[in-house]
Design a protein around this motif. Structure first.
Motif, short mmCIF file in Angstrom:
data_model
loop_
_atom_site.label_atom_id
_atom_site.label_comp_id
_atom_site.label_asym_id
_atom_site.label_seq_id
_atom_site.Cartn_x
_atom_site.Cartn_y
_atom_site.Cartn_z
N GLN A 168 0.82 -1.20 0.00
CA GLN A 168 0.00 0.00 0.00
C GLN A 168 0.87 1.26 0.00
O GLN A 168 0.55 2.26 -0.65
CB GLN A 168 -0.92 0.00 1.24
CG GLN A 168 -1.94 1.11 1.27
CD GLN A 168 -2.96 1.02 0.15
OE1 GLN A 168 -3.33 -0.08 -0.26
NE2 GLN A 168 -3.40 2.15 -0.37
N ARG A 169 1.99 1.20 0.69
CA ARG A 169 2.90 2.35 0.74
C ARG A 169 3.67 2.53 -0.56
O ARG A 169 3.95 3.65 -0.98
CB ARG A 169 3.90 2.17 1.89
CG ARG A 169 3.41 2.64 3.24
CD ARG A 169 4.55 2.75 4.24
NE ARG A 169 4.92 1.44 4.75
CZ ARG A 169 4.46 0.94 5.91
NH1 ARG A 169 3.60 1.61 6.62
NH2 ARG A 169 4.85 -0.25 6.32
N ASN A 170 4.01 1.42 -1.20
CA ASN A 170 4.96 1.47 -2.32
C ASN A 170 4.35 1.60 -3.71
O ASN A 170 4.94 2.24 -4.59
CB ASN A 170 5.81 0.19 -2.34
CG ASN A 170 6.65 0.04 -1.10
OD1 ASN A 170 7.06 1.02 -0.49
ND2 ASN A 170 6.92 -1.21 -0.72
N THR A 171 3.21 0.95 -3.95
CA THR A 171 2.75 0.77 -5.33
C THR A 171 2.51 2.10 -6.04
O THR A 171 2.95 2.30 -7.18
CB THR A 171 1.49 -0.11 -5.39
OG1 THR A 171 1.70 -1.29 -4.63
CG2 THR A 171 1.16 -0.49 -6.82
N ARG A 172 1.82 3.01 -5.37
CA ARG A 172 1.55 4.30 -6.00
C ARG A 172 2.84 5.07 -6.26
O ARG A 172 2.97 5.77 -7.27
CB ARG A 172 0.61 5.12 -5.12
CG ARG A 172 0.21 6.44 -5.76
CD ARG A 172 -0.88 7.15 -4.97
NE ARG A 172 -1.43 8.25 -5.73
CZ ARG A 172 -2.69 8.62 -5.73
NH1 ARG A 172 -3.57 7.92 -5.02
NH2 ARG A 172 -3.11 9.65 -6.44
N ARG A 173 3.81 4.93 -5.37
CA ARG A 173 5.09 5.65 -5.53
C ARG A 173 5.92 5.05 -6.66
O ARG A 173 6.50 5.79 -7.48
CB ARG A 173 5.87 5.57 -4.21
CG ARG A 173 7.30 6.12 -4.27
CD ARG A 173 7.96 6.05 -2.91
NE ARG A 173 8.02 4.70 -2.38
CZ ARG A 173 8.96 3.82 -2.67
NH1 ARG A 173 9.94 4.15 -3.51
NH2 ARG A 173 8.97 2.61 -2.12
N LEU A 174 5.99 3.74 -6.74
CA LEU A 174 6.83 3.09 -7.74
C LEU A 174 6.16 3.00 -9.11
O LEU A 174 6.84 2.98 -10.14
CB LEU A 174 7.20 1.67 -7.26
CG LEU A 174 8.05 1.59 -5.99
CD1 LEU A 174 8.21 0.15 -5.55
CD2 LEU A 174 9.41 2.24 -6.21
N LEU A 175 4.82 2.96 -9.11
CA LEU A 175 4.08 2.82 -10.36
C LEU A 175 2.99 3.90 -10.39
O LEU A 175 1.80 3.61 -10.21
CB LEU A 175 3.45 1.42 -10.45
CG LEU A 175 4.43 0.25 -10.43
CD1 LEU A 175 3.70 -1.07 -10.24
CD2 LEU A 175 5.27 0.22 -11.71
N PRO A 176 3.36 5.14 -10.64
CA PRO A 176 2.40 6.26 -10.62
C PRO A 176 1.26 6.05 -11.60
O PRO A 176 1.43 5.43 -12.65
CB PRO A 176 3.25 7.47 -11.01
CG PRO A 176 4.66 7.07 -10.74
CD PRO A 176 4.72 5.60 -10.99
N TYR A 177 0.10 6.60 -11.25
CA TYR A 177 -1.08 6.41 -12.09
C TYR A 177 -1.06 7.34 -13.31
O TYR A 177 -0.36 8.35 -13.36
CB TYR A 177 -2.36 6.67 -11.29
CG TYR A 177 -2.73 8.13 -11.12
CD1 TYR A 177 -3.60 8.74 -12.02
CD2 TYR A 177 -2.22 8.89 -10.07
CE1 TYR A 177 -3.93 10.08 -11.89
CE2 TYR A 177 -2.55 10.23 -9.92
CZ TYR A 177 -3.41 10.82 -10.83
OH TYR A 177 -3.73 12.14 -10.70
N GLU A 178 -1.87 6.96 -14.31
CA GLU A 178 -2.10 7.79 -15.48
C GLU A 178 -3.59 7.73 -15.80
O GLU A 178 -4.18 6.65 -15.92
CB GLU A 178 -1.29 7.28 -16.68
CG GLU A 178 -1.47 8.12 -17.93
CD GLU A 178 -0.63 7.62 -19.09
OE1 GLU A 178 0.42 8.21 -19.36
OE2 GLU A 178 -1.04 6.62 -19.72
N PHE A 179 -4.21 8.90 -15.91
CA PHE A 179 -5.64 9.00 -16.20
C PHE A 179 -5.81 9.98 -17.35
O PHE A 179 -5.55 11.17 -17.21
CB PHE A 179 -6.39 9.49 -14.96
CG PHE A 179 -7.88 9.64 -15.16
CD1 PHE A 179 -8.69 8.52 -15.35
CD2 PHE A 179 -8.48 10.90 -15.13
CE1 PHE A 179 -10.06 8.65 -15.52
CE2 PHE A 179 -9.85 11.04 -15.30
CZ PHE A 179 -10.65 9.91 -15.49
N ARG A 180 -6.20 9.46 -18.52
CA ARG A 180 -6.26 10.30 -19.71
C ARG A 180 -7.51 10.01 -20.52
O ARG A 180 -8.01 8.89 -20.54
CB ARG A 180 -5.02 10.08 -20.59
CG ARG A 180 -3.71 10.37 -19.88
CD ARG A 180 -2.52 10.06 -20.75
NE ARG A 180 -2.43 10.96 -21.89
CZ ARG A 180 -1.53 10.84 -22.86
NH1 ARG A 180 -0.65 9.84 -22.82
NH2 ARG A 180 -1.48 11.69 -23.87
N ALA A 181 -8.00 11.04 -21.21
CA ALA A 181 -9.15 10.86 -22.08
C ALA A 181 -8.80 9.92 -23.22
O ALA A 181 -7.70 9.98 -23.77
CB ALA A 181 -9.60 12.21 -22.62
#
Length: 297
Positions: A168-181
């Motif tokens: 939970q601590r690492n995933t967002r930091r190591l694999l940042p999200y992308e949200f695009r149209a």
């Protein structure tokens, strides 16, 4: 030439082209959703992590006029690009203090992965399963990772909850999200004969793609803290989530959607005709309700 004859022929041709410091052998494994795949593992002396290059797609090219020689050349070219150039110390994987900063999670179908989950820690999320991995390397081809099994918990003397907290601590930091149209992504594709009207008013976007920046097991972005709330705030309404694959999902604002039933039919059709069985996530849509602040199956 049958598929298995092709595999052995490619193995022999690759062996002819490499030196004595590298060994090549056929490897068969059960992947996501119980899919069994066959590939060539290319192991270099002095390196204890090595790639397996799967051959199903190469066989399709072969049937369409390719050759064993060309297949071997392509595999060796890919190997030189993805190979690990150094050795992962054995002690690294044995020491939880060293490993914990690289633990991440993936999201997979629970029902279809009973064999995979039988000896691994996991948590349920709706009708899906959250599984845990040690992220070894990220590159332009995706990620190299090691699935955490029950034996690793025993070796590290830790609980599933401790592993889940690190992920939970690492995933967002190591694999940042992308949200695009969706339209924005399509504009980037070099589609022949398609011209973009500079004065075009696209109006409200109908679909958005949610993944991580490397588009590998990006459906797990659904679990990022505050992610679903943030999308709802951006859209200013409730929305549907279409499980495109384990790598990405599609977000459809409720105001422009054809409704739950129509979207379910769309997901079912796409899964049957467009999605590789190994990449399948779910057969139905999900709905995010901003008032209750949760995803509903």
């Amino acid at each position: 030439m049958t598929y298995f004859q092709f595999i052995h022929a490619v193995e022999g041709k690759v062996k002819e082209e490499i030196d004595g410091n590298i060994s090549v052998y056929i490897h068969s494994t059960v992947k996501n959703n119980g899919t069994r795949r066959h590939g060539l593992t290319i192991a270099e002396k002095g390196v204890n992590i090595f790639p397996t290059i799967y051959l199903e797609e190469y066989y399709e090219q072969f049937k369409n006029g390719g050759s064993v020689k060309k297949t071997a050349e392509d595999i060796l070219k890919l190997y030189r690009e993805v190979r690990f150039k150094s050795c992962f110390e054995g002690e690294f994987l044995k020491d939880f203090k060293k490993v914990k900063g690289k633990i991440v999670y993936h999201l997979v179908n629970c029902q279809a992965n009973q064999e995979l989950l039988s000896d691994a820690p996991y948590d349920e999320y709706l009708d899906l399963a959250v599984v845990y991995y040690v992220l070894l390397e990220v590159n332009s081809y995706g990620m190299a990772s090691l699935m955490i099994k029950d034996e690793h918990l025993e070796m590290w003397n830790v609980t599933k909850k401790e592993v889940a907290c690190e992920a939970q601590r690492n995933t967002r930091r190591l694999l940042p999200y992308e949200f695009r149209a969706m339209g924005e992504l399509l504009d980037e594709l070099p589609i022949a004969g398609r011209e973009k009207d500079k004065g075009e008013d696209k109006g409200k976007d109908l679909m958005y793609v949610l993944s991580n920046r490397i588009r590998s097991y990006g459906a797990s972005v659904l679990l990022y803290e505050g992610q679903l709330d943030g999308i709802g705030a951006y859209l200013e309404e409730n929305y549907y989530v279409l499980p495109c694959s384990v790598h990405e999902v599609i977000v459809v604002p409720e105001s422009v959607s054809p409704g739950w039933e129509a979207l379910n039919l769309l997901v079912d059709e796409v899964n049957k005709t467009q999605i590789d069985p190994e990449e399948h996530l779910s057969d139905h849509v999900y709905y995010y309700d901003r008032q209750v602040r949760r995803l509903i199956a």
